[in-house]
Write a protein that holds these residues in place. Structure first.
Motif, PDB file in Angstrom:
ATOM      1  N   GLU A 453       1.609  -9.276  12.394  1.00  9.24           N
ATOM      2  CA  GLU A 453       1.104  -8.894  11.073  1.00  9.24           C
ATOM      3  C   GLU A 453       0.901  -7.388  11.069  1.00  9.24           C
ATOM      4  OE1 GLU A 453      -2.831  -9.569   8.332  1.00  9.24           O
ATOM      5  OE2 GLU A 453      -1.934 -11.315   9.304  1.00  9.24           O
ATOM      6  N   SER A 454       1.515  -6.713  10.115  1.00  9.87           N
ATOM      7  CA  SER A 454       1.455  -5.256  10.067  1.00  9.87           C
ATOM      8  C   SER A 454       0.104  -4.786   9.556  1.00  9.87           C
ATOM      9  CB  SER A 454       2.557  -4.717   9.149  1.00  9.87           C
ATOM     10  OG  SER A 454       2.247  -4.996   7.793  1.00  9.87           O
ATOM     11  N   ASN A 455      -0.138  -3.507   9.684  1.00 14.02           N
ATOM     12  CA  ASN A 455      -1.270  -2.878   9.030  1.00 14.02           C
ATOM     13  C   ASN A 455      -1.034  -2.870   7.517  1.00 14.02           C
ATOM     14  OD1 ASN A 455      -2.571  -2.322  11.474  1.00 14.02           O
ATOM     15  ND2 ASN A 455      -1.402  -0.416  11.732  1.00 14.02           N
ATOM     16  N   LEU A 456      -2.039  -2.457   6.768  1.00 16.09           N
ATOM     17  CA  LEU A 456      -1.913  -2.380   5.314  1.00 16.09           C
ATOM     18  C   LEU A 456      -0.852  -1.348   4.934  1.00 16.09           C
ATOM     19  CD1 LEU A 456      -3.201  -3.372   2.619  1.00 16.09           C
ATOM     20  CD2 LEU A 456      -4.604  -1.305   2.720  1.00 16.09           C
ATOM     21  N   LEU A 457       0.073  -1.761   4.062  1.00 20.98           N
ATOM     22  CA  LEU A 457       1.135  -0.876   3.586  1.00 20.98           C
ATOM     23  C   LEU A 457       0.880  -0.569   2.116  1.00 20.98           C
ATOM     24  CD1 LEU A 457       4.156  -2.761   5.200  1.00 20.98           C
ATOM     25  CD2 LEU A 457       2.901  -0.827   6.139  1.00 20.98           C
ATOM     26  N   GLU A 458       0.615   0.692   1.802  1.00 25.60           N
ATOM     27  CA  GLU A 458       0.328   1.100   0.435  1.00 25.60           C
ATOM     28  C   GLU A 458       1.600   1.637  -0.218  1.00 25.60           C
ATOM     29  OE1 GLU A 458      -2.814   3.908   0.695  1.00 25.60           O
ATOM     30  OE2 GLU A 458      -4.313   2.444   1.324  1.00 25.60           O
ATOM     31  N   LEU A 459       2.074   0.924  -1.240  1.00 23.65           N
ATOM     32  CA  LEU A 459       3.320   1.280  -1.912  1.00 23.65           C
ATOM     33  C   LEU A 459       3.019   1.802  -3.311  1.00 23.65           C
ATOM     34  CD1 LEU A 459       5.581  -1.717  -0.852  1.00 23.65           C
ATOM     35  CD2 LEU A 459       5.251   0.464   0.283  1.00 23.65           C
ATOM     36  N   THR A 460       3.657   2.882  -3.672  1.00 21.03           N
ATOM     37  CA  THR A 460       3.436   3.517  -4.975  1.00 21.03           C
ATOM     38  C   THR A 460       4.486   3.149  -5.997  1.00 21.03           C
ATOM     39  OG1 THR A 460       4.735   5.475  -4.378  1.00 21.03           O
ATOM     40  CG2 THR A 460       2.386   5.485  -3.798  1.00 21.03           C
ATOM     41  N   GLY A 461       5.577   2.520  -5.555  1.00 19.48           N
ATOM     42  CA  GLY A 461       6.724   2.269  -6.436  1.00 19.48           C
ATOM     43  C   GLY A 461       7.812   3.302  -6.237  1.00 19.48           C
ATOM     44  N   TRP A 462       7.447   4.421  -5.610  1.00 18.50           N
ATOM     45  CA  TRP A 462       8.430   5.486  -5.371  1.00 18.50           C
ATOM     46  C   TRP A 462       8.607   5.770  -3.882  1.00 18.50           C
ATOM     47  CZ3 TRP A 462      11.156   6.513  -9.532  1.00 18.50           C
ATOM     48  CH2 TRP A 462      10.584   6.347 -10.793  1.00 18.50           C
ATOM     49  N   ASN A 463       7.620   5.427  -3.074  1.00 21.92           N
ATOM     50  CA  ASN A 463       7.745   5.723  -1.639  1.00 21.92           C
ATOM     51  C   ASN A 463       8.534   4.629  -0.938  1.00 21.92           C
ATOM     52  OD1 ASN A 463       5.704   3.803  -1.985  1.00 21.92           O
ATOM     53  ND2 ASN A 463       4.594   4.464  -0.161  1.00 21.92           N
ATOM     54  N   HIS A 464       9.049   4.945   0.219  1.00 18.93           N
ATOM     55  CA  HIS A 464       9.865   4.015   1.001  1.00 18.93           C
ATOM     56  C   HIS A 464       9.373   4.050   2.444  1.00 18.93           C
ATOM     57  CE1 HIS A 464      12.498   3.704  -2.466  1.00 18.93           C
ATOM     58  NE2 HIS A 464      12.479   5.028  -2.516  1.00 18.93           N
ATOM     59  N   ILE A 465       9.090   2.880   2.988  1.00 20.19           N
ATOM     60  CA  ILE A 465       8.496   2.770   4.320  1.00 20.19           C
ATOM     61  C   ILE A 465       9.487   2.128   5.273  1.00 20.19           C
ATOM     62  CG2 ILE A 465       6.674   1.665   5.671  1.00 20.19           C
ATOM     63  CD1 ILE A 465       4.855   1.912   3.284  1.00 20.19           C
ATOM     64  N   THR A 466       9.665   2.783   6.437  1.00 20.09           N
ATOM     65  CA  THR A 466      10.462   2.210   7.522  1.00 20.09           C
ATOM     66  C   THR A 466       9.501   1.636   8.553  1.00 20.09           C
ATOM     67  OG1 THR A 466      12.272   3.772   7.190  1.00 20.09           O
ATOM     68  CG2 THR A 466      12.149   2.645   9.317  1.00 20.09           C
ATOM     69  N   LEU A 467       9.597   0.338   8.805  1.00 24.08           N
ATOM     70  CA  LEU A 467       8.693  -0.343   9.725  1.00 24.08           C
ATOM     71  C   LEU A 467       9.522  -1.142  10.724  1.00 24.08           C
ATOM     72  CD1 LEU A 467       5.761  -1.140  10.482  1.00 24.08           C
ATOM     73  CD2 LEU A 467       6.019  -3.081   8.912  1.00 24.08           C
ATOM     74  N   ASP A 468       9.716  -0.573  11.908  1.00 21.81           N
ATOM     75  CA  ASP A 468      10.395  -1.289  12.994  1.00 21.81           C
ATOM     76  C   ASP A 468       9.376  -2.141  13.740  1.00 21.81           C
ATOM     77  OD1 ASP A 468      12.847  -0.165  12.369  1.00 21.81           O
ATOM     78  OD2 ASP A 468      12.497   1.583  13.640  1.00 21.81           O
ATOM     79  N   ILE A 469       9.768  -3.339  14.100  1.00 25.15           N
ATOM     80  CA  ILE A 469       8.834  -4.316  14.664  1.00 25.15           C
ATOM     81  C   ILE A 469       9.288  -4.744  16.051  1.00 25.15           C
ATOM     82  CG2 ILE A 469       7.841  -6.630  14.353  1.00 25.15           C
ATOM     83  CD1 ILE A 469       8.277  -6.248  11.330  1.00 25.15           C
ATOM     84  N   ILE A 470       8.366  -4.737  17.005  1.00 30.56           N
ATOM     85  CA  ILE A 470       8.612  -5.270  18.342  1.00 30.56           C
ATOM     86  C   ILE A 470       7.780  -6.545  18.470  1.00 30.56           C
ATOM     87  CG2 ILE A 470       8.460  -4.886  20.826  1.00 30.56           C
ATOM     88  CD1 ILE A 470      10.478  -3.101  19.511  1.00 30.56           C
ATOM     89  N   LEU A 471       8.425  -7.674  18.715  1.00 25.73           N
ATOM     90  CA  LEU A 471       7.734  -8.950  18.845  1.00 25.73           C
ATOM     91  C   LEU A 471       7.324  -9.165  20.301  1.00 25.73           C
ATOM     92  CD1 LEU A 471      10.001 -11.163  16.571  1.00 25.73           C
ATOM     93  CD2 LEU A 471       7.822 -10.102  15.989  1.00 25.73           C
ATOM     94  N   ALA A 472       6.022  -9.368  20.523  1.00 21.42           N
ATOM     95  CA  ALA A 472       5.502  -9.547  21.876  1.00 21.42           C
ATOM     96  C   ALA A 472       5.837 -10.936  22.397  1.00 21.42           C
ATOM     97  CB  ALA A 472       3.994  -9.329  21.881  1.00 21.42           C
ATOM     98  N   ARG A 473       6.091 -10.995  23.678  1.00 21.71           N
ATOM     99  CA  ARG A 473       6.400 -12.269  24.312  1.00 21.71           C
ATOM    100  C   ARG A 473       5.204 -13.211  24.192  1.00 21.71           C
ATOM    101  NH1 ARG A 473       9.352 -12.922  30.191  1.00 21.71           N
ATOM    102  NH2 ARG A 473       9.886 -15.132  29.986  1.00 21.71           N
ATOM    103  N   LEU A 474       5.480 -14.496  23.977  1.00 23.85           N
ATOM    104  CA  LEU A 474       4.425 -15.468  23.762  1.00 23.85           C
ATOM    105  C   LEU A 474       3.571 -15.637  25.012  1.00 23.85           C
ATOM    106  CD1 LEU A 474       3.380 -17.517  21.623  1.00 23.85           C
ATOM    107  CD2 LEU A 474       4.756 -19.241  22.790  1.00 23.85           C
ATOM    108  N   THR A 475       2.250 -15.487  24.868  1.00 18.45           N
ATOM    109  CA  THR A 475       1.318 -15.692  25.978  1.00 18.45           C
ATOM    110  C   THR A 475       0.259 -16.722  25.622  1.00 18.45           C
ATOM    111  OG1 THR A 475      -0.052 -13.863  25.183  1.00 18.45           O
ATOM    112  CG2 THR A 475       1.625 -13.347  26.837  1.00 18.45           C
ATOM    113  N   HIS A 476       0.258 -17.196  24.391  1.00 16.19           N
ATOM    114  CA  HIS A 476      -0.708 -18.193  23.945  1.00 16.19           C
ATOM    115  C   HIS A 476       0.032 -19.376  23.326  1.00 16.19           C
ATOM    116  CE1 HIS A 476      -3.150 -14.575  24.206  1.00 16.19           C
ATOM    117  NE2 HIS A 476      -4.226 -15.333  24.193  1.00 16.19           N
ATOM    118  N   GLY A 477      -0.618 -20.500  23.300  1.00 18.36           N
ATOM    119  CA  GLY A 477      -0.021 -21.681  22.684  1.00 18.36           C
ATOM    120  C   GLY A 477      -1.095 -22.570  22.093  1.00 18.36           C
TER     121      GLY A 477
END
Length: 820
Positions: A453-477
């Motif tokens: 789950e990302s941090n809060l992303l504030e969008l104005t309608g004109w800005n553009h956000i690049t958000l690359d995501i690294i998924l952590a290996r599962l350690t819980h179940g």
């Protein structure tokens, strides 16, 4: 007018050869450009199966002739083509392998999986920021060999200029393949037959008059409809996207008598148009390959007697210029009108009455609105052009490899709703386009990786956000399962209310209680070795030599090393001979028309453990502000509440886990379930509570609680009716003298709204017993009281006689004699 003179022509024979092997290259694309005096000249074409392009071109000086194929590229410079002459050119292709190209194959097959030799496909893609495109032919085994750069590319069927009048007999749709630097790069693609063509004939007619229509245009597009469908990723717009293979297309016209003939194969999408008429789109199935006779009826466009008017504004309600286009929703593909919107944002477009979609846009923004236009017109429409921001990026696993096929969702933080979702492609990328607002990007965890789950992303309608995501290996179940009975009344059935403890080598990690089906769940548990310890609910727990029931039990040790592990625990049942049980003897209310303020009551054959009973009641739907009351003997339970909802059916469930005050269970551990339906009114007369106390003189004190300003009588069987005084709002009291009752006698009583009236509060009726009399006698005073009086008189006489005797003895003592 007369045509101008033709440009001078010359013949060229261009041979394209693989420089490494010397083998001619078929299907190579050839482009040449140069000048003839002040005129710019150019030609293009494709080599045939022999690797030659033989064609006539404009005579002149060609500065460059370029050739490209799947194996590589090459070029020659400064070639002259003389008028009416013949020029031979050889172009050697340098291998793409020098820039990292890799070999691979595509096997072309039909729907049965049989190979298709001699079929053409085009492969296109991008490499080093440049687009490449090659057209190749399958060999006798249906195999297409290629040498291309690694990456994502598209394979499709297309016509090419070098094919001349040749029509492809087999076609495929657009298929994406991923060419990898390492690997076999072997692919299989299914093609579909574009033959034989079958005729569709008929007449084009006016739908209103039935008259024939000449010069109507018919666009016949033949397709093969694939069973699989593609979908987009925006809720509300995720309808099926057309997924077809184009096989053949032709355009025809109806002649003077309205007759037409077009040709097609498989499924034909037929679009008919004529000025003054709505276009008509139809689908004709030629799967039987028997041709089709089909008349087409066109509907006339009505007169434009209505209008659509309004203003185009930005997201802050400021007028802006733009464009308006209006689509008729009732007639597929027909645009009823359009308008250019000036700086004031105002527009007024003439239409006819009907249902329309308004498309509004400018150079950067776009929107649409569905409307219904009456004969009188539609005005005052405000169309907002709202800018949209983008969120995009690449999803990778913990080892930096691309995460393909991952569901990425975008959540509006204010509403908590999912705004959009998308599945990552072969390149692991995702992208969202949304209006201004606050959002989060969410990825649910799987058996391989943790959720994100990302941090809060504030969008104005004109800005553009690049958000690359690294998924952590599962350690819980998660650890889930059921607690089941082994024997007894819950044999093989889930047990509700069992306490489940989760333990590792260090002790208890956490605990929970099973739900109504006996299920339990532990989430976000760290990978490791665990076991479960389960205790049955107290109402079902066995008591040694006293009560039958279930024993506690432990699971065997297990390992949690995946997303979810399921473990069931069985509780053994122990039967105690001659165990004692108790029962539910009554309950209410029941039936229909129950007053909204009616109390729920349950009676038992023995006094009940109140905490076990109050926790075993479920009322559906929920009722607010519940409180409990009990009869003095503990055998009757009252459930008070805020008013029920009117005209609603309620269900009351009493679980079988209730215990008596002596610890006895309900018979067969079975509770009771019943229902009732409310009316629309509250009770005009109602008591909710009542208390009776007996004095030592047999006096009876009665207090009750209920509605204000009602008449209340307590009616005592064999004695009479006594009106109760409202001592405070809703509180009633009466004290009945003991002279009205016998000693040591049991009386039945109930409450009513009139003297001697019937029982108006059966849940409050009951019995009381007066105390034992002074000498154990009965009656209102007779024998018992008389015997007591006689005793007192006797004692007084005895004391008087003793006193007189003492007096006489003292008075004669001086004479030295004593008389008897």
């Amino acid at each position: 007018s007369e045509e101008g003179p033709a440009a001078p022509q010359g013949d060229v024979s261009i041979k394209v050869v693989d420089a490494l092997s010397g083998v001619p290259v078929p299907g190579a694309e050839v482009d040449g450009w140069g000048r003839n005096g002040d005129d710019y000249i150019r030609f293009d074409g494709w080599t045939g199966d022999d690797g030659y392009l033989n064609t006539s071109v404009e005579a002149g000086f060609y500065e460059e002739i370029y050739a490209e194929a799947s194996v590589g590229w090459g070029e020659v410079y400064n070639i002259s083509v003389e008028e009416s002459g013949s020029t031979e050119v050889t172009i050697f292709l340098e291998r793409w392998n020098d820039t990292g190209s890799v070999p691979g194959t595509i096997t072309l097959v039909d729907e049965n999986g049989d190979p298709l030799p001699g079929q053409w496909v085009t492969i296109s893609g991008e490499y080093l920021w440049e687009t490449y495109r090659v057209t190749l032919k399958s060999d006798e085994r249906g195999v297409v060999h290629f040498m291309l750069p690694p990456g994502l590319c598209t394979v499709y069927s297309s016509f090419s200029s070098f094919m001349g009048e040749y029509r492809l007999q087999w076609k495929t749709g657009s298929t994406q393949i991923m060419i990898t630097p390492e690997g076999e790069n072997r692919f299989t693609i299914t093609m579909y037959p574009a033959f034989p063509l079958q005729p569709i004939t008929g007449f084009v007619k006016d739908a209103g008059t039935g008259k024939v229509i000449k010069a109507a245009k018919l666009d016949a597009r033949s397709v093969h409809n694939l069973e699989e469908t593609r979908r987009n990723g925006y809720p509300g717009c995720e309808g099926e996207v057309e997924n077809v293979v184009d096989l053949y297309r032709m355009v025809g016209y109806s002649v003077s008598d309205g007759f037409y003939r077009v040709w097609g194969v498989d499924e034909v999408r037929l679009r008919t148009t004529k000025t003054g008429y709505f276009p008509k789109e139809e689908t004709i199935n030629l799967g039987t390959r028997a041709g089709k006779v089909h008349d087409i009826y066109l509907e006339r466009i009505p007169e434009y007697t209505s209008w659509i008017a309004g203003q185009l504004v930005d997201q802050d309600m400021n007028p802006i210029p733009g464009y308006i286009t209006i689509l008729d929703r009732d007639h597929t593909g027909y645009y009823a009108g359009s308008s250019v919107v000036e700086e004031d944002g105002l527009f007024n477009v003439s239409v006819y009455p009907g249902n329309f979609t308004i498309f509004f846009y400018n150079e950067t923004l776009y929107g649409e609105l569905d409307v219904q236009v009456p004969e009188s017109g539609l005005g005052g429409i405000v169309l907002k052009l709202i800018p949209k921001s983008t969120i995009s990026g690449t999803v990778r696993l913990w080892n930096s490899s691309l995460a393909v096929g991952i569901n990425v969702t975008l959540v509006d933080t204010e509403s908590g709703e999912v705004v959009a979702w998308v599945i990552t492609g072969e390149d692991g990328t995702y992208e969202f386009e949304v209006e201004r607002g606050d959002y989060r990007v969410v990825i649910e965890g799987t058996a391989l990786f943790e959720g994100y789950e990302s941090n809060l992303l504030e969008l104005t309608g004109w800005n553009h956000i690049t958000l690359d995501i690294i998924l952590a290996r599962l350690t819980h179940g998660a650890i889930m399962g059921k607690v089941l009975g082994d024997g007894g009344p819950y044999d093989g059935v889930g047990i509700e209310g069992a306490e489940v403890g989760l333990y590792n080598s260090s002790g208890m990690v956490e605990s929970t209680v099973t739900n109504s089906t006996g299920a339990f769940l532990f989430t976000r548990v760290l990978f490791g070795d665990y076991h479960l310890s389960v205790d049955p609910p107290i109402g079902l727990k066995a008591v040694l030599n006293i009560r039958s029931g279930y024993l506690s039990n432990n699971s065997t040790q297990f390992s949690l090393d995946v997303e979810r592990v399921s473990v069931d625990v069985h509780l053994p049942y122990v039967e105690v001979p001659h165990a004692r049980y108790f029962n539910i003897t009554g309950y209410g209310p029941t039936g229909d028309g129950v007053p909204l303020d009616e109390a729920i009551w349950i009676s038992f054959s023995e006094a009940v453990n109140r905490s076990s009973a109050e926790g075993a009641i479920t009322i559906t739907p929920n009722v607010g502000n519940i409180s409990f009351g009990w009869s003095s003997d503990g055998r009757k339970m009252y459930i008070y509440h805020d008013n029920f909802e009117p005209n609603t059916t309620y269900q009351v469930v009493v679980a079988g886990t209730i215990l008596s005050m002596d610890g006895n269970p309900l018979w067969n551990y079975t509770g009771v379930t019943w229902g009732f339906t409310t009316g629309q009114t509250v009770s005009p007369w109602r008591l909710t509570k009542a208390y009776i106390s007996i004095g030592g003189d047999k006096s009876v004190n009665v207090s009750a609680t209920g509605k204000e300003n009602i008449t209340v009588y307590v009616v005592i069987e064999g004695v009479g009716s006594f009106e109760m005084e409202e001592v405070s709002p809703g509180h009633y009291y009466v004290s009945i003298p003991g002279d009205n009752f016998d000693w040591n006698r049991t009386y039945s009583y109930h409450f009513s709204d009139r003297e001697g009236g019937d029982d108006k509060a059966p849940h409050l009726s009951g019995e009381f017993t007066t105390p034992v009399g002074p000498s154990g006698g009965g009656g209102k005073g007779g024998a018992g009281e008389k015997s007591n009086t006689a005793l007192y008189v006797g004692l007084l006489l005895l004391l008087l006689i003793i006193g007189l005797a003492a007096y006489f003895m003292m008075s004669k003592g001086g004479e030295g004699e004593m008389e008897e």
